[in-house]
Scaffold this active site. Sequence first.
Site, short mmCIF file in Angstrom:
data_model
loop_
_atom_site.label_atom_id
_atom_site.label_comp_id
_atom_site.label_asym_id
_atom_site.label_seq_id
_atom_site.Cartn_x
_atom_site.Cartn_y
_atom_site.Cartn_z
N CYS A 155 0.82 -1.21 0.00
CA CYS A 155 0.00 0.00 0.00
C CYS A 155 0.86 1.26 0.00
CB CYS A 155 -0.86 0.02 1.25
SG CYS A 155 -1.87 -1.43 1.46
N ARG A 209 5.00 -0.01 -6.39
CA ARG A 209 4.97 -0.86 -5.20
C ARG A 209 3.96 -2.00 -5.34
NH1 ARG A 209 6.47 2.83 -0.41
NH2 ARG A 209 5.13 1.57 0.88
N TRP A 245 -2.99 -2.68 -1.44
CA TRP A 245 -2.59 -4.06 -1.75
C TRP A 245 -3.28 -4.90 -0.69
CZ3 TRP A 245 0.58 -8.02 0.38
CH2 TRP A 245 1.03 -8.96 -0.55
N ASN A 269 -1.71 2.18 5.85
CA ASN A 269 -0.81 1.08 5.48
C ASN A 269 -0.54 0.27 6.73
OD1 ASN A 269 -0.60 2.33 3.04
ND2 ASN A 269 1.57 2.83 3.21
N GLY A 270 -0.43 -1.04 6.58
CA GLY A 270 -0.08 -1.88 7.74
C GLY A 270 -1.24 -2.78 8.13
N GLU A 313 18.43 -17.14 -7.79
CA GLU A 313 17.99 -15.79 -8.16
C GLU A 313 17.49 -15.78 -9.62
OE1 GLU A 313 17.13 -13.18 -6.85
OE2 GLU A 313 17.46 -11.51 -8.21
N LYS A 329 13.77 -14.63 -10.59
CA LYS A 329 13.49 -13.56 -11.56
C LYS A 329 12.54 -14.07 -12.64
CE LYS A 329 14.43 -10.72 -9.86
NZ LYS A 329 15.17 -10.36 -8.69
N GLU A 370 8.91 -14.71 -11.19
CA GLU A 370 8.10 -13.57 -10.75
C GLU A 370 7.66 -12.66 -11.89
OE1 GLU A 370 9.90 -10.76 -7.99
OE2 GLU A 370 11.87 -11.15 -8.83
N HIS A 420 19.61 -36.36 -6.88
CA HIS A 420 18.87 -36.71 -5.66
C HIS A 420 17.39 -36.38 -5.79
CE1 HIS A 420 22.62 -37.66 -3.71
NE2 HIS A 420 23.11 -36.50 -4.11
N LYS A 457 6.31 -4.09 -4.10
CA LYS A 457 7.65 -3.65 -3.72
C LYS A 457 7.57 -3.22 -2.27
CE LYS A 457 11.71 -2.32 -5.61
NZ LYS A 457 12.52 -3.39 -6.21
C1 F6R Z 1 12.45 -10.15 -5.94
C2 F6R Z 1 12.29 -9.13 -4.92
C3 F6R Z 1 11.92 -9.57 -3.55
C4 F6R Z 1 12.68 -8.72 -2.51
C5 F6R Z 1 12.18 -9.06 -1.10
C6 F6R Z 1 12.97 -8.33 -0.03
O1 F6R Z 1 12.82 -9.58 -7.15
O2 F6R Z 1 12.42 -7.97 -5.17
O3 F6R Z 1 12.17 -10.92 -3.36
O4 F6R Z 1 14.04 -8.96 -2.64
O5 F6R Z 1 10.83 -8.74 -0.99
O6 F6R Z 1 12.83 -6.95 -0.14
P1 F6R Z 1 13.88 -5.97 0.50
O7 F6R Z 1 15.18 -6.20 -0.18
O8 F6R Z 1 13.34 -4.60 0.27
O9 F6R Z 1 13.96 -6.32 1.96
#
Ligand code: F6R
Length: 605
Positions: free
Chosen positions: A2, A27, A74, A99-100, A478, A482, A485, A501, A600
């Site tokens: 949010c 976000r 969100w 937010n929260g 990673e 990527k 997602e 395994h 985000k």
């Molecule tokens: C993936 C991604 C998330 C963040 C995770 C932690 O591309 O962006 O997996 O890495 O939500 O976020 P931060 O780094 O802000 O603590």
Amino acid sequence: MCGIVAGVAQRNIVPSLLEGLKRLEYRGYDSCGVAVLQRGEARRVRTLSRVCTLEADARAIDLDGATGIAHTRWATHGMPVIDNAHPIFSGELIAVVHNGIIENHEQLRQSLRAKGYVFTSQTDTEVIAHLVHEHYCGDILTAVHNATRMLQGAYAIAVMCRDEPGRVIGARQGSPLVVGIGKEGVFLASDTFALAGSAERFIYLEEGDLVDIEGKDVKILDKEGQAVTRREIAFVRHASDAELGAYRHFMQKEIFEQPVAVARTIASVTGRETHQAGMPKPEELAEVTNVVMLGCGTSHYAALTACGWFEHFANVAARAEISSEYRYRDYVSPGNTLVVAVSQSGETADTLAALRYTQSMGEQRTLAICNVAASAMVRQCRWSFITEAGPEVGVASTKAFTTQLVALFMLAIQMGKQRGHVSESEAESYMRQLTALPDAMRNVLAREPEIMAWAEALYQSDHALFLGRGTHYPIALEGALKLKEISYIHAEGYPAGELKHGPLALVTDAMPVIVTAPNDALLHKLKSNMEEVRARGGRLFVLADSDTGLTVESGMRLIHMPAWFGALSPVLHVVALQLLAYHVACLRGTDIDKPRNLAKSVTVE
Ligand code: F6R
């Protein structure tokens, strides 16, 4: 997650609020809304669509007022439906954005119902609106103060009252909130990025703070209700941060910004004007015998990569822990622990909670590796290393990851030196290697056409396996993260030695297997693992350092990376995997900068 934008302006505030919401779109959100005080009433529009639709809806009803609050939601409590979208009203008097998560909302809801309040949404936010309403006796600041005292959980809120135009109250506990002061008004927002167009000076509120914005005046109270002064920070933002320029997506832009971001991060320690004032002094780490790194998602993978560096360079035991798990585990400390919180945003609820957990268990050596200098994590830790990635807008983390790697690498070398495992001349040689890293990254970016050809071959797949070994195993994780997602292809990362395994059972000619193959000590082992795949008809896509001697064989595609880059090799290979995920997602036509269901800065548990 949010986002909040609110404030009091000297003119119609709606354009500023909507511009702020647009800046918060990165976000992630599933509904949005805006309310203003107009001709003696609180008027609002809300939509399940994008902010541009909200803008058209606001125009259609001539929404116009100098006092307003706005929100991108969100969903946490209640589905993404209009009734649950913010601003949430209590009668026609009080309007709130939040937010929260309010943990005691159920209990408060029952008591408010008993007093005759009727709930029209499933949100925990409506509890706040009615509580403020209940406490309102002509002064909105007092009402918010008394109402927030009853809340348990995390919140950042902005509140306005129909009967007090020209006034907005903010409060924060566990979720970020910042005051922005501009030429045309005073604003509140969940991050400074939202106010880049409206404010030049910022005040970060502390835990438990309340802020009273009345016209141009800003008054801050602490949780006891005492007036306090918080530091004001002038803000310089480069226009380019918020603009796409020649790129199609922020993710693409941010992938290509990495050489500069990495160079900035290195220079912040080694350059003439270093600005890492918060870093621990070498002697302060002398007694550290083990490192625990906390993080989520991509940040966790940065920590996982760095485990190998701490072990190799500093001969110190190192663990990377997933914050959401670690915060609920029994605490076992071998003593003399350095706790490192790794985070782009510095606001991730699970990492903050895991960090606080270690502190509650007596850990005092805490270091935040963070991209946001004013974030909660930086404030919570004794030391900090601020990565210089610049604002990251794409939900999928890219430049934050590579700058985190650089920060962790420098920390490992520094500890190695301090502990006598890295000599002065070796340290200098590693620093030279670091200095050469941005150019090597540019070299990888230049392989984009070859990577695009891989994307063509991959984008119709339903699944993909990513393999790596040693410090490249987290890079395989990673790469898989990527891809899943942003392209929604199911992908798994594995240490290549684990293949036999279990996951080998998945390998058929329909299973692309992407391998990150540096020319390191494990190369010959990795070659055997690749043979295991080839023998089962798997389709190999191999990112191989140019000096591996690997050549194309049947059932295999190969991209030659630059020659092996030593311990920093993971930083190069991940750039290629980011580009791969990006181009696969482009071909699949997904919403790359705002992938479905994701947000985000995950400020709720
Ligand atoms: C993936 C991604 C998330 C963040 C995770 C932690 O591309 O962006 O997996 O890495 O939500 O976020 P931060 O780094 O802000 O603590």
